[in-house]
Design a protein around this motif. Sequence first.
Motif, short mmCIF file in Angstrom:
data_model
loop_
_atom_site.label_atom_id
_atom_site.label_comp_id
_atom_site.label_asym_id
_atom_site.label_seq_id
_atom_site.Cartn_x
_atom_site.Cartn_y
_atom_site.Cartn_z
N GLY A 285 69.94 44.30 31.18
CA GLY A 285 69.94 45.30 32.58
C GLY A 285 70.57 44.90 33.76
N ARG A 286 71.04 46.14 33.96
CA ARG A 286 72.09 45.57 35.52
C ARG A 286 71.05 45.50 36.60
N ILE A 287 69.86 45.84 36.66
CA ILE A 287 69.56 45.87 37.93
C ILE A 287 68.80 44.81 38.85
N PHE A 288 69.02 43.72 37.52
CA PHE A 288 68.24 42.05 37.70
C PHE A 288 68.86 41.83 38.97
N TYR B 155 72.53 35.00 38.97
CA TYR B 155 72.95 36.45 39.45
C TYR B 155 73.74 37.42 38.11
N GLY B 156 75.02 36.31 38.17
CA GLY B 156 76.04 36.27 37.05
C GLY B 156 75.62 36.69 35.46
N LYS B 157 74.49 35.45 35.34
CA LYS B 157 73.65 36.02 34.11
C LYS B 157 72.79 35.86 33.67
N ASN B 158 72.12 36.90 34.78
CA ASN B 158 70.68 37.50 34.97
C ASN B 158 70.12 37.20 34.28
#
Length: 115
Positions: free
Chosen positions: A26-29, A73-76
């Motif tokens: 998900g993008r909310i990480f 953040y780039g790799k969640n």
Amino acid sequence: QVQLVESGGGLVQAGGSLRLSCAASGRIFRILGMAWYRQAPEKQRELVASITSNGVTNYVDSVKGRFTISRDYGKNTVYLQMNSLKPEDTAVYYCKTNNLGTDYWGQGTQVTVSS
């Protein structure tokens, strides 16, 4: 909904190191606080380390100076670097987050430290 998948556990001798990873869907990480918990046999699950969405960290006293939590953040992904491991660090390690009042847990990864 958030899915968490841990990896990196294993068997290591006392004094050794391991790095655990927790990949989040998900993008909310980037807005989620993340944490690592552990549960040893016949003991309650305990919070080991946490990191906020903007990178503020906190640790239980027993791992301060030995463990480091970080996030990419780039790799969640959130990591737990564990150095100077002790037999009492043996446990199943879980990644956890909370979104909108719901807790999400990974499946856990076993860490065993031999003396």
